[in-house]
Design a protein around this motif. Structure first.
Motif, PDB file in Angstrom:
ATOM      1  N   THR A 152       0.468   3.197  -4.506  1.00 54.61           N
ATOM      2  CA  THR A 152       0.183   4.518  -5.066  1.00 54.61           C
ATOM      3  C   THR A 152       1.372   5.423  -4.764  1.00 54.61           C
ATOM      4  N   PRO A 153       1.449   6.582  -5.416  1.00 60.36           N
ATOM      5  CA  PRO A 153       2.421   7.586  -4.964  1.00 60.36           C
ATOM      6  C   PRO A 153       2.090   8.027  -3.546  1.00 60.36           C
ATOM      7  N   LEU A 154       3.092   8.502  -2.843  1.00 64.87           N
ATOM      8  CA  LEU A 154       2.852   9.049  -1.506  1.00 64.87           C
ATOM      9  C   LEU A 154       2.153  10.409  -1.620  1.00 64.87           C
ATOM     10  N   LYS A 155       1.394  10.748  -0.598  1.00 62.99           N
ATOM     11  CA  LYS A 155       0.689  12.029  -0.504  1.00 62.99           C
ATOM     12  C   LYS A 155      -0.285  12.224  -1.667  1.00 62.99           C
ATOM     13  N   MET A 156      -0.870  11.125  -2.118  1.00 67.13           N
ATOM     14  CA  MET A 156      -1.860  11.187  -3.194  1.00 67.13           C
ATOM     15  C   MET A 156      -2.978  10.215  -2.871  1.00 67.13           C
ATOM     16  N   THR A 157      -4.213  10.639  -3.002  1.00 67.65           N
ATOM     17  CA  THR A 157      -5.332   9.762  -2.709  1.00 67.65           C
ATOM     18  C   THR A 157      -5.405   8.634  -3.736  1.00 67.65           C
ATOM     19  N   TYR A 158      -6.104   7.575  -3.345  1.00 69.48           N
ATOM     20  CA  TYR A 158      -6.299   6.450  -4.261  1.00 69.48           C
ATOM     21  C   TYR A 158      -7.015   6.913  -5.527  1.00 69.48           C
ATOM     22  N   ALA A 159      -8.058   7.736  -5.362  1.00 69.29           N
ATOM     23  CA  ALA A 159      -8.827   8.195  -6.513  1.00 69.29           C
ATOM     24  C   ALA A 159      -7.963   9.010  -7.470  1.00 69.29           C
ATOM     25  N   ALA A 160      -7.121   9.873  -6.914  1.00 69.21           N
ATOM     26  CA  ALA A 160      -6.247  10.684  -7.766  1.00 69.21           C
ATOM     27  C   ALA A 160      -5.210   9.811  -8.471  1.00 69.21           C
ATOM     28  N   ALA A 161      -4.678   8.821  -7.747  1.00 72.26           N
ATOM     29  CA  ALA A 161      -3.702   7.918  -8.354  1.00 72.26           C
ATOM     30  C   ALA A 161      -4.334   7.116  -9.486  1.00 72.26           C
ATOM     31  N   LYS A 162      -5.568   6.711  -9.298  1.00 68.55           N
ATOM     32  CA  LYS A 162      -6.285   5.944 -10.319  1.00 68.55           C
ATOM     33  C   LYS A 162      -6.500   6.786 -11.572  1.00 68.55           C
ATOM     34  N   ALA A 163      -6.983   8.019 -11.376  1.00 69.07           N
ATOM     35  CA  ALA A 163      -7.237   8.898 -12.515  1.00 69.07           C
ATOM     36  C   ALA A 163      -5.954   9.224 -13.269  1.00 69.07           C
ATOM     37  N   ARG A 164      -4.870   9.388 -12.532  1.00 69.64           N
ATOM     38  CA  ARG A 164      -3.574   9.718 -13.134  1.00 69.64           C
ATOM     39  C   ARG A 164      -3.017   8.568 -13.952  1.00 69.64           C
ATOM     40  N   ALA A 165      -3.235   7.344 -13.513  1.00 68.14           N
ATOM     41  CA  ALA A 165      -2.585   6.183 -14.110  1.00 68.14           C
ATOM     42  C   ALA A 165      -3.365   5.545 -15.258  1.00 68.14           C
ATOM     43  N   GLU A 166      -4.695   5.666 -15.245  1.00 66.01           N
ATOM     44  CA  GLU A 166      -5.493   5.008 -16.274  1.00 66.01           C
ATOM     45  C   GLU A 166      -5.090   5.489 -17.669  1.00 66.01           C
ATOM     46  N   PRO A 167      -5.100   4.606 -18.682  1.00 62.43           N
ATOM     47  CA  PRO A 167      -5.584   3.213 -18.696  1.00 62.43           C
ATOM     48  C   PRO A 167      -4.486   2.180 -18.426  1.00 62.43           C
ATOM     49  N   TYR A 168      -3.448   2.555 -17.715  1.00 61.94           N
ATOM     50  CA  TYR A 168      -2.423   1.616 -17.233  1.00 61.94           C
ATOM     51  C   TYR A 168      -1.588   1.004 -18.367  1.00 61.94           C
ATOM     52  N   THR A 169      -1.340   1.769 -19.400  1.00 65.19           N
ATOM     53  CA  THR A 169      -0.589   1.235 -20.543  1.00 65.19           C
ATOM     54  C   THR A 169       0.851   1.733 -20.602  1.00 65.19           C
ATOM     55  N   ARG A 170       1.229   2.681 -19.728  1.00 68.51           N
ATOM     56  CA  ARG A 170       2.577   3.241 -19.783  1.00 68.51           C
ATOM     57  C   ARG A 170       2.968   3.799 -18.418  1.00 68.51           C
ATOM     58  N   ILE A 171       4.236   4.053 -18.237  1.00 70.78           N
ATOM     59  CA  ILE A 171       4.697   4.755 -17.040  1.00 70.78           C
ATOM     60  C   ILE A 171       4.316   6.214 -17.183  1.00 70.78           C
ATOM     61  N   GLY A 175      12.258 -12.212  -0.696  1.00 68.50           N
ATOM     62  CA  GLY A 175      11.504 -10.981  -0.870  1.00 68.50           C
ATOM     63  C   GLY A 175      10.314 -11.198  -1.784  1.00 68.50           C
ATOM     64  N   HIS A 176       9.178 -10.612  -1.441  1.00 68.10           N
ATOM     65  CA  HIS A 176       7.975 -10.648  -2.279  1.00 68.10           C
ATOM     66  C   HIS A 176       7.609  -9.201  -2.591  1.00 68.10           C
ATOM     67  N   VAL A 177       7.661  -8.835  -3.863  1.00 67.38           N
ATOM     68  CA  VAL A 177       7.376  -7.462  -4.276  1.00 67.38           C
ATOM     69  C   VAL A 177       6.172  -7.475  -5.210  1.00 67.38           C
ATOM     70  N   LEU A 178       5.088  -6.848  -4.782  1.00 71.22           N
ATOM     71  CA  LEU A 178       3.855  -6.775  -5.568  1.00 71.22           C
ATOM     72  C   LEU A 178       3.619  -5.325  -5.973  1.00 71.22           C
ATOM     73  N   VAL A 179       3.462  -5.102  -7.268  1.00 71.80           N
ATOM     74  CA  VAL A 179       3.377  -3.741  -7.803  1.00 71.80           C
ATOM     75  C   VAL A 179       1.996  -3.496  -8.398  1.00 71.80           C
ATOM     76  N   ASN A 180       1.419  -2.344  -8.069  1.00 69.55           N
ATOM     77  CA  ASN A 180       0.121  -1.943  -8.583  1.00 69.55           C
ATOM     78  C   ASN A 180       0.296  -0.949  -9.726  1.00 69.55           C
ATOM     79  N   ASN A 181      -0.594  -0.997 -10.703  1.00 71.83           N
ATOM     80  CA  ASN A 181      -0.565  -0.028 -11.799  1.00 71.83           C
ATOM     81  C   ASN A 181      -0.595   1.412 -11.308  1.00 71.83           C
ATOM     82  N   ARG A 182      -1.266   1.655 -10.184  1.00 79.00           N
ATOM     83  CA  ARG A 182      -1.489   3.030  -9.738  1.00 79.00           C
ATOM     84  C   ARG A 182      -0.234   3.671  -9.147  1.00 79.00           C
ATOM     85  N   ALA A 183       0.827   2.890  -8.977  1.00 76.50           N
ATOM     86  CA  ALA A 183       2.070   3.480  -8.474  1.00 76.50           C
ATOM     87  C   ALA A 183       2.702   4.375  -9.541  1.00 76.50           C
TER      88      ALA A 183
END
Length: 296
Positions: free
Chosen positions: A222-241, A266-274
């Motif tokens: 997720t972004p820093l200084k942002m709750t999981y819920a806020a990051a989820k709402a901001r990112a949905e429906p995960y179709t674009r940056i 290196g192992h880099v795992l990326v979440n949509n909510r970032a």
């Protein structure tokens, strides 16, 4: 030297991007993994690993792992979260824990339970070659650093060494020499996690001062200084940056290139909510790294 992937492969919102086939609703999660690994960017496969978050809630069966194995290229890996039964010191006061809610967990860092209930299916399925680092996610908890690190030390001393392990902590206070030295003693990686109220990736490494295993693991959540819920709402429906996180990208590239120069995978795992769309974030990171290599 660097494996890129997403936190999971199970987003139907990537239809038309990663996924071109039509899947029955009830079969998407089970059948789309093969197409995930076939996804190409600029003519090359983009993903060589993937996260599996579902294993946090229950260990996979050997049958499930065999199904995954049939869809994975020989070189591909899967980084599975460890069952929460091993990583929770006290059950949360949540209905899904039933009568155990609020009670101490007797299986917290129980090596015997981990070996029998978590590792054994991977052996039974002959999934070792496809198993990336196991991800031990420790939620914010009230343990003191000395107690947590002592229990980690005992736990990892009792685990087999033919698998690899990585620890993700949400208590920033644990970061430091004792935690680092314990992980190093067992060849266990610290997970550099870009998540809500954790320090930035570069600060985590500054506190650690060095990598602790022959491999490095980063999870961009997720972004820093942002709750999981806020990051989820901001990112949905995960179709674009929805927002580029330049510091996250820069520090990720710096860390994995540092690890590669030292001969570490290196192992880099990326979440949509970032940033809103994990595959696009991976594409951007690959472009930066390839651009730097061409310019060097």
């Amino acid at each position: 030297m660097i494996r890129f992937g997403t936190s999971t492969w199970t987003y139907e919102g990537w239809q038309g991007q990663v996924y071109q086939r039509t899947y029955p609703k009830t079969a998407f999660k089970r059948e789309s993994l093969g197409e995930y690994y076939q996804y190409r960017y600029k003519g090359q496969p983009l993903f060589s690993t993937v996260g599996n978050d579902s294993t946090f809630y229950r260990p996979p069966t050997a049958s499930q792992l065999i199904t995954y194995l049939r869809m994975m290229p020989d070189h591909a890996q899967m980084c599975c979260k460890v069952w929460e039964e091993i990583t929770i010191p006290t059950y949360a006061k949540h209905a899904r824990y039933g009568v155990r809610a609020g009670q101490p967990n007797p299986n917290f860092l129980n090596a015997e339970a981990f070996n029998q209930l978590v590792l054994q299916p991977y052996r039974d399925a002959q999934f070792q070659a496809q198993t990336g680092p196991f991800l031990f996610e420790f939620q914010q908890n009230g343990l003191l650093t000395d107690e947590f690190v002592t229990r980690l030390d005992t736990f990892f001393s009792r685990l087999p060494t033919d698998f690899t392990y990585a620890v993700e902590i949400r208590n920033a206070s644990f970061l430091g020499a004792r935690y680092r030295d314990t992980l190093y003693a067992h060849g266990v990686a610290h997970v550099y996690n870009h998540w809500s109220y954790r320090p930035p990736l570069a600060e985590q490494h500054a506190r650690m001062t060095s990598f602790t295993a022959p491999f490095a693991v980063l999870r961009l959540l997720t972004p820093l200084k942002m709750t999981y819920a806020a990051a989820k709402a901001r990112a949905e429906p995960y179709t674009r940056i929805v927002e580029v996180l330049p510091d996250m990208r820069r520090e990720t590239v710096a860390l994995v290139m540092h690890a590669a120069r030292e001969g570490r995978t290196g192992h880099v795992l990326v979440n949509n909510r970032a940033e809103g769309n994990a595959p696009m974030t991976v594409q951007a990171l690959v472009d930066v790294i390839q651009g730097g290599l061409k310019g060097s």
